[in-house]
Design a protein around this motif. Structure first.
Motif, PDB file in Angstrom:
ATOM      1  N   ARG A 166       6.011  36.831 -66.916  1.00 43.03           N
ATOM      2  CA  ARG A 166       5.918  36.667 -65.457  1.00 43.03           C
ATOM      3  C   ARG A 166       4.594  36.020 -65.058  1.00 43.03           C
ATOM      4  O   ARG A 166       4.539  35.203 -64.130  1.00 43.03           O
ATOM      5  CB  ARG A 166       6.091  38.015 -64.761  1.00 43.03           C
ATOM      6  CG  ARG A 166       7.499  38.566 -64.831  1.00 43.03           C
ATOM      7  CD  ARG A 166       7.720  39.686 -63.843  1.00 43.03           C
ATOM      8  NE  ARG A 166       6.907  40.856 -64.142  1.00 43.03           N
ATOM      9  CZ  ARG A 166       7.311  41.876 -64.901  1.00 43.03           C
ATOM     10  NH1 ARG A 166       8.518  41.859 -65.440  1.00 43.03           N
ATOM     11  NH2 ARG A 166       6.524  42.911 -65.113  1.00 43.03           N
ATOM     12  N   THR A 167       3.533  36.381 -65.759  1.00 42.37           N
ATOM     13  CA  THR A 167       2.233  35.784 -65.451  1.00 42.37           C
ATOM     14  C   THR A 167       2.170  34.334 -65.905  1.00 42.37           C
ATOM     15  O   THR A 167       1.638  33.471 -65.192  1.00 42.37           O
ATOM     16  CB  THR A 167       1.111  36.605 -66.115  1.00 42.37           C
ATOM     17  OG1 THR A 167       1.174  37.954 -65.650  1.00 42.37           O
ATOM     18  CG2 THR A 167      -0.252  36.022 -65.771  1.00 42.37           C
ATOM     19  N   MET A 168       2.689  34.047 -67.091  1.00 45.82           N
ATOM     20  CA  MET A 168       2.762  32.655 -67.547  1.00 45.82           C
ATOM     21  C   MET A 168       3.525  31.799 -66.542  1.00 45.82           C
ATOM     22  O   MET A 168       3.139  30.658 -66.261  1.00 45.82           O
ATOM     23  CB  MET A 168       3.472  32.584 -68.897  1.00 45.82           C
ATOM     24  CG  MET A 168       2.648  33.014 -70.091  1.00 45.82           C
ATOM     25  SD  MET A 168       3.650  32.895 -71.598  1.00 45.82           S
ATOM     26  CE  MET A 168       2.405  33.250 -72.836  1.00 45.82           C
ATOM     27  N   ALA A 169       4.620  32.344 -66.010  1.00 44.65           N
ATOM     28  CA  ALA A 169       5.440  31.582 -65.072  1.00 44.65           C
ATOM     29  C   ALA A 169       4.640  31.155 -63.848  1.00 44.65           C
ATOM     30  O   ALA A 169       4.838  30.057 -63.311  1.00 44.65           O
ATOM     31  CB  ALA A 169       6.646  32.416 -64.643  1.00 44.65           C
ATOM     32  N   VAL A 170       3.728  32.016 -63.412  1.00 44.98           N
ATOM     33  CA  VAL A 170       2.889  31.688 -62.248  1.00 44.98           C
ATOM     34  C   VAL A 170       1.804  30.683 -62.637  1.00 44.98           C
ATOM     35  O   VAL A 170       1.593  29.673 -61.955  1.00 44.98           O
ATOM     36  CB  VAL A 170       2.259  32.969 -61.667  1.00 44.98           C
ATOM     37  CG1 VAL A 170       1.262  32.616 -60.566  1.00 44.98           C
ATOM     38  CG2 VAL A 170       3.347  33.893 -61.125  1.00 44.98           C
ATOM     39  N   GLU A 171       1.132  30.943 -63.744  1.00 44.60           N
ATOM     40  CA  GLU A 171       0.015  30.084 -64.141  1.00 44.60           C
ATOM     41  C   GLU A 171       0.471  28.686 -64.559  1.00 44.60           C
ATOM     42  O   GLU A 171      -0.249  27.714 -64.354  1.00 44.60           O
ATOM     43  CB  GLU A 171      -0.771  30.740 -65.270  1.00 44.60           C
ATOM     44  CG  GLU A 171      -1.543  31.977 -64.852  1.00 44.60           C
ATOM     45  CD  GLU A 171      -2.591  32.380 -65.872  1.00 44.60           C
ATOM     46  OE1 GLU A 171      -2.809  31.641 -66.850  1.00 44.60           O
ATOM     47  OE2 GLU A 171      -3.214  33.447 -65.679  1.00 44.60           O
ATOM     48  N   TRP A 172       1.652  28.589 -65.163  1.00 43.37           N
ATOM     49  CA  TRP A 172       2.090  27.315 -65.728  1.00 43.37           C
ATOM     50  C   TRP A 172       3.068  26.551 -64.832  1.00 43.37           C
ATOM     51  O   TRP A 172       3.513  25.463 -65.190  1.00 43.37           O
ATOM     52  CB  TRP A 172       2.705  27.549 -67.103  1.00 43.37           C
ATOM     53  CG  TRP A 172       1.708  28.052 -68.108  1.00 43.37           C
ATOM     54  CD1 TRP A 172       0.359  28.159 -67.939  1.00 43.37           C
ATOM     55  CD2 TRP A 172       1.983  28.523 -69.437  1.00 43.37           C
ATOM     56  NE1 TRP A 172      -0.239  28.660 -69.071  1.00 43.37           N
ATOM     57  CE2 TRP A 172       0.735  28.888 -70.011  1.00 43.37           C
ATOM     58  CE3 TRP A 172       3.142  28.655 -70.192  1.00 43.37           C
ATOM     59  CZ2 TRP A 172       0.637  29.392 -71.310  1.00 43.37           C
ATOM     60  CZ3 TRP A 172       3.047  29.160 -71.483  1.00 43.37           C
ATOM     61  CH2 TRP A 172       1.815  29.519 -72.032  1.00 43.37           C
ATOM     62  N   ALA A 173       3.405  27.125 -63.697  1.00 41.90           N
ATOM     63  CA  ALA A 173       4.301  26.426 -62.769  1.00 41.90           C
ATOM     64  C   ALA A 173       3.578  25.228 -62.143  1.00 41.90           C
ATOM     65  O   ALA A 173       2.347  25.236 -62.009  1.00 41.90           O
ATOM     66  CB  ALA A 173       4.743  27.382 -61.659  1.00 41.90           C
ATOM     67  N   PRO A 174       4.317  24.186 -61.750  1.00 41.50           N
ATOM     68  CA  PRO A 174       5.766  24.036 -61.916  1.00 41.50           C
ATOM     69  C   PRO A 174       6.162  23.314 -63.208  1.00 41.50           C
ATOM     70  O   PRO A 174       7.342  23.103 -63.450  1.00 41.50           O
ATOM     71  CB  PRO A 174       6.137  23.189 -60.706  1.00 41.50           C
ATOM     72  CG  PRO A 174       4.950  22.278 -60.537  1.00 41.50           C
ATOM     73  CD  PRO A 174       3.746  23.103 -60.907  1.00 41.50           C
TER      74      PRO A 174
END
Length: 261
Positions: A166-174
């Motif tokens: 979930r944290t990767m999804a925020v940091e690496w978006a989009p």
């Protein structure tokens, strides 16, 4: 081969893709026409194939950070891109907490949490510079959200893996999407080690609302969906692939007390 899909240009890496759930995931991506690389410390007992296509095997110890970097460098050199990483490798023996010291339990956490982090970081360095970005999938477990007697370190690692995703999804978006497949019980070649013989497997299956264990290829189809353009707006999510979960034990106890079947 007649009926085989045309290559779709994607390159997918499936860690631990040489057996069990990993084979089901690799086969599902092969059916889409993707180039699939499976990795583990040892080669598969037989080639991983589907629809006339064969996954490439490359050896790597995912707990060795330098080896992981070399592995992804080779993927980039040989294939020119990396579109999907499925962090499937993992597992743990049955071991009560007080039957081993913290160092031994930490090895389980290293395989199930630190290794996926190491692989994801290496994959991200490739994906972030690609025009189409990429997709990282974590293979989690219901053990990460409920008590896990005998596999406490494994459950703790899977809980951490879901949070990490979930944290990767925020940091690496989009540019890069990151999601988790949260698995329940799956019928693999090693199911008997956990559930006993076929009678034991059948008894366990009756505790699942769906009435059976998942098949590895069904997990693969869920992975293909999350990695596809149809899931382009899905990131930071956890998809439960558990057949409805586990029927609450208190209901069976109450029914038995009242003489109900």
């Amino acid at each position: 081969m007649v009926g085989a899909p045309e290559p779709d240009g994607r390159v997918a890496v499936v860690t631990g893709g040489t057996r069990g759930v990993g084979v089901g995931i690799a086969r599902a991506f092969l059916r889409t026409g993707a180039q699939v690389i499976v990795c583990a410390r040892r080669p598969p007992p037989r080639p991983v194939t589907a629809h006339g296509r064969t996954a490439r095997f490359l050896p790597v110890d995912l707990r060795d950070a330098a080896a992981v970097e070399d592995f992804f460098g080779r993927v980039a050199t040989d294939h020119g891109r990396l579109d999907v990483l499925v962090n499937n490798a993992g597992g743990a023996p049955f071991r009560r907490l007080d039957a081993a010291d913290a160092t031994r339990h930490a090895r389980v956490i290293a395989l199930n949490l630190t290794a996926p982090l190491t692989a994801s970081l290496a994959a991200h360095r490739l994906m972030r510079v690609q025009r189409a970005g990429g997709c990282v999938l974590m293979v989690g477990s219901v053990s990460g959200s409920r008590p896990s007697p005998g596999t406490a370190a494994y459950g703790a690692a899977k809980a951490g893996l879901e949070h990490l995703a979930r944290t990767m999804a925020v940091e690496w978006a989009p540019r890069v999407r990151v999601n988790t497949l949260v698995l329940g019980m799956v019928r693999t070649e090693s199911a008997h080690l956990h559930y006993g013989d076929e009678h034991g497997v059948a008894a366990v299956a009756r505790t699942v609302p769906a009435g059976r264990l998942a098949e590895p290829d069904e997990v693969g189809e869920a992975a293909v969906f999350l990695a596809s353009d149809r899931a382009a707006y899905i990131t930071g999510a956890s998809l439960l692939v558990h057949g409805g979960g586990e029927r609450p034990a208190f209901l069976d106890a109450a029914n038995a007390d009242h003489g109900e079947p």
